[in-house]
Scaffold this motif. Structure first.
Motif, PDB file in Angstrom:
ATOM      1  N   ASN A   1     -11.156  -2.128  -2.992  1.00 32.92           N
ATOM      2  CA  ASN A   1     -11.590  -2.169  -1.604  1.00 32.92           C
ATOM      3  C   ASN A   1     -11.553  -3.632  -1.201  1.00 32.92           C
ATOM      4  O   ASN A   1     -11.888  -4.507  -1.993  1.00 32.92           O
ATOM      5  N   MET A   2     -11.118  -3.940   0.031  1.00 33.40           N
ATOM      6  CA  MET A   2     -10.994  -5.337   0.429  1.00 33.40           C
ATOM      7  C   MET A   2     -11.372  -5.539   1.876  1.00 33.40           C
ATOM      8  O   MET A   2     -11.280  -4.624   2.688  1.00 33.40           O
ATOM      9  N   ILE A   3     -11.768  -6.754   2.192  1.00 33.26           N
ATOM     10  CA  ILE A   3     -11.879  -7.155   3.592  1.00 33.26           C
ATOM     11  C   ILE A   3     -10.890  -8.288   3.816  1.00 33.26           C
ATOM     12  O   ILE A   3     -10.924  -9.303   3.118  1.00 33.26           O
TER      13      ILE A   3
ATOM     14  N   ASP B   1      -8.226   2.903  -2.586  1.00 32.86           N
ATOM     15  CA  ASP B   1      -7.338   3.900  -3.171  1.00 32.86           C
ATOM     16  C   ASP B   1      -5.951   3.904  -2.553  1.00 32.86           C
ATOM     17  O   ASP B   1      -5.050   4.562  -3.047  1.00 32.86           O
TER      18      ASP B   1
ATOM     19  N   ALA C   1     -13.092 -10.550   0.822  1.00 36.97           N
ATOM     20  CA  ALA C   1     -13.914  -9.894  -0.195  1.00 36.97           C
ATOM     21  C   ALA C   1     -13.124  -8.782  -0.852  1.00 36.97           C
ATOM     22  O   ALA C   1     -12.196  -8.246  -0.258  1.00 36.97           O
ATOM     23  N   TYR C   2     -13.504  -8.454  -2.090  1.00 35.44           N
ATOM     24  CA  TYR C   2     -12.876  -7.346  -2.785  1.00 35.44           C
ATOM     25  C   TYR C   2     -13.871  -6.855  -3.834  1.00 35.44           C
ATOM     26  O   TYR C   2     -14.865  -7.515  -4.141  1.00 35.44           O
TER      27      TYR C   2
ATOM     28  N   HIS D   1      -9.024   5.239   5.648  1.00 36.89           N
ATOM     29  CA  HIS D   1      -7.933   4.337   5.282  1.00 36.89           C
ATOM     30  C   HIS D   1      -8.354   2.895   5.566  1.00 36.89           C
ATOM     31  O   HIS D   1      -8.321   2.040   4.690  1.00 36.89           O
ATOM     32  N   TYR D   2      -8.751   2.642   6.818  1.00 37.18           N
ATOM     33  CA  TYR D   2      -9.223   1.305   7.212  1.00 37.18           C
ATOM     34  C   TYR D   2     -10.495   1.431   8.043  1.00 37.18           C
ATOM     35  O   TYR D   2     -10.736   2.446   8.682  1.00 37.18           O
ATOM     36  N   VAL D   3     -11.273   0.345   8.098  1.00 39.50           N
ATOM     37  CA  VAL D   3     -12.292   0.209   9.134  1.00 39.50           C
ATOM     38  C   VAL D   3     -12.020  -1.116   9.844  1.00 39.50           C
ATOM     39  O   VAL D   3     -12.034  -2.174   9.216  1.00 39.50           O
TER      40      VAL D   3
ATOM     41  N   MET E   1       0.823  -1.191   0.000  1.00 39.47           N
ATOM     42  CA  MET E   1       0.000   0.000   0.000  1.00 39.47           C
ATOM     43  C   MET E   1       0.866   1.254   0.000  1.00 39.47           C
ATOM     44  O   MET E   1       2.069   1.204   0.272  1.00 39.47           O
TER      45      MET E   1
ATOM     46  N   MET F   1     -10.016  -8.288  11.870  1.00 43.14           N
ATOM     47  CA  MET F   1     -10.837  -8.171  10.659  1.00 43.14           C
ATOM     48  C   MET F   1     -10.792  -6.724  10.205  1.00 43.14           C
ATOM     49  O   MET F   1     -11.061  -5.823  10.994  1.00 43.14           O
ATOM     50  N   LEU F   2     -10.448  -6.500   8.942  1.00 44.26           N
ATOM     51  CA  LEU F   2     -10.153  -5.146   8.485  1.00 44.26           C
ATOM     52  C   LEU F   2     -10.760  -4.867   7.116  1.00 44.26           C
ATOM     53  O   LEU F   2     -10.608  -5.662   6.193  1.00 44.26           O
ATOM     54  N   PHE F   3     -11.423  -3.741   6.977  1.00 46.81           N
ATOM     55  CA  PHE F   3     -11.853  -3.264   5.669  1.00 46.81           C
ATOM     56  C   PHE F   3     -10.812  -2.266   5.202  1.00 46.81           C
ATOM     57  O   PHE F   3     -10.436  -1.362   5.952  1.00 46.81           O
ATOM     58  N   VAL F   4     -10.337  -2.410   3.984  1.00 45.29           N
ATOM     59  CA  VAL F   4      -9.287  -1.547   3.444  1.00 45.29           C
ATOM     60  C   VAL F   4      -9.834  -0.763   2.255  1.00 45.29           C
ATOM     61  O   VAL F   4     -10.433  -1.347   1.352  1.00 45.29           O
ATOM     62  N   TRP F   5      -9.624   0.559   2.277  1.00 44.42           N
ATOM     63  CA  TRP F   5     -10.056   1.385   1.151  1.00 44.42           C
ATOM     64  C   TRP F   5      -9.127   1.168  -0.036  1.00 44.42           C
ATOM     65  O   TRP F   5      -7.909   1.268   0.098  1.00 44.42           O
TER      66      TRP F   5
ATOM     67  N   PHE G   1     -19.864  -3.825  -0.833  1.00 46.22           N
ATOM     68  CA  PHE G   1     -19.484  -3.296   0.466  1.00 46.22           C
ATOM     69  C   PHE G   1     -20.550  -2.394   1.059  1.00 46.22           C
ATOM     70  O   PHE G   1     -20.656  -2.268   2.275  1.00 46.22           O
TER      71      PHE G   1
ATOM     72  N   LEU H   1      -7.866 -13.034   2.408  1.00 42.13           N
ATOM     73  CA  LEU H   1      -8.781 -12.238   1.608  1.00 42.13           C
ATOM     74  C   LEU H   1     -10.198 -12.811   1.702  1.00 42.13           C
ATOM     75  O   LEU H   1     -10.443 -13.957   1.352  1.00 42.13           O
TER      76      LEU H   1
ATOM     77  N   LEU I   1     -13.116  -4.082  12.044  1.00 44.25           N
ATOM     78  CA  LEU I   1     -14.426  -4.693  12.205  1.00 44.25           C
ATOM     79  C   LEU I   1     -14.408  -5.747  13.309  1.00 44.25           C
ATOM     80  O   LEU I   1     -13.376  -6.374  13.538  1.00 44.25           O
TER      81      LEU I   1
ATOM     82  N   ALA J   1     -18.444 -11.870  -3.049  1.00 44.78           N
ATOM     83  CA  ALA J   1     -17.361 -11.254  -3.825  1.00 44.78           C
ATOM     84  C   ALA J   1     -17.176 -11.983  -5.150  1.00 44.78           C
ATOM     85  O   ALA J   1     -16.953 -11.355  -6.194  1.00 44.78           O
TER      86      ALA J   1
ATOM     87  N   LEU K   1     -19.318 -13.517   2.605  1.00 45.30           N
ATOM     88  CA  LEU K   1     -18.561 -12.458   1.936  1.00 45.30           C
ATOM     89  C   LEU K   1     -17.839 -13.001   0.718  1.00 45.30           C
ATOM     90  O   LEU K   1     -17.858 -12.388  -0.354  1.00 45.30           O
TER      91      LEU K   1
ATOM     92  N   LEU L   1       0.378  -5.212   4.042  1.00 42.78           N
ATOM     93  CA  LEU L   1      -0.564  -6.022   4.805  1.00 42.78           C
ATOM     94  C   LEU L   1      -0.408  -7.476   4.405  1.00 42.78           C
ATOM     95  O   LEU L   1      -0.162  -7.788   3.235  1.00 42.78           O
TER      96      LEU L   1
END
Lengths: 104, 98
Positions: free
Chosen positions: A53-55, A92, A47-48, B71-73, A35, A86-90, B6, A45, B75, B89, B85, A41
């Motif tokens: 954007n990813m989880i 961009d 979801a994307y 940047h991140y969330v 990134m 558990m992380l959601f990543v933007w 999402f 994986l 969860l 996806a 999920l 990271l």
């Protein structure tokens, strides 16, 4: 006619045709994400989307910094890690997505 | 057909506690109140998490966060159905190709 045939094939195809399809193959696998701002990271994986954007689950984030010693001007490479369940990543912020790098 | 994976996911997390990390290094903990198609987020009962990186937001209870500055969330892992999920996806990826 060949084009019509290929269009109807596309509606059910599971083949890898474009780079986003390669990411689809990595779902539920551990991946490496490079990134912006010298962040990396490693996580599973879940979801994307097309924006990348990813989880990710079970994530280890590595922040890399270079400190310059005032006296010797030598470059000291440091990295800081942290774990997030558990992380959601933007998307961009994402530069590249790959299978995890193996060291040694 | 616009991708809404999402957006739907965050809608399912309304009412749960999350930590939003912004691109300016601010981390905000709060309850997810709502989300929109741009993934703009409204949080309620917020508090600033990371002690080193906060501005003075002691009096702020609720906030609206533009999606593009996130940047991140972080969860709650046990509120996330990873199997669902992954299936969603896969479906969305195949949809997007058309």
């Amino acid at each position: 006619m060949a084009r019509d045939l290929s269009l109807s094939l596309q509606q059910t195809t599971n083949t890898v045709e474009e780079s986003l399809d390669l990411i689809r193959l990595s779902l539920d696998e551990r991946i490496y994400v490079k990134m912006r701002n010298d962040l990396e990271l490693r996580g599973r994986l879940h979801a994307y989307d097309q924006h990348l954007n990813m989880i990710l689950g079970d994530v280890e984030e590595t922040v890399s910094t270079i400190e310059i010693d005032e006296g010797t001007y030598e470059e000291i490479y440091k990295s800081t890690k942290r774990n997030i369940p558990m992380l959601f990543v933007w998307g961009d912020g994402v530069i590249l997505v790959a299978p995890p790098l193996r060291v040694g | 057909m616009h991708a809404t994976l999402f957006y739907s996911f965050f809608k399912s997390l309304v009412g749960k506690d999350v930590v939003v990390e912004l691109k300016n290094d601010l981390s905000i903990c709060g309850t997810l109140h709502s989300v929109d198609q741009y993934l703009n987020i409204k949080l309620t009962d917020i508090s600033v998490t990371d002690p080193e990186k906060y501005p003075h937001m002691l009096s702020v209870k609720n906030c609206f966060i533009r999606g593009s500055v996130v940047h991140y969330v972080q969860l709650p892992a046990d509120e996330v159905d990873t199997q669902l999920l992954q299936d969603a996806a896969r479906k969305e990826a195949l949809q997007q190709k058309q």
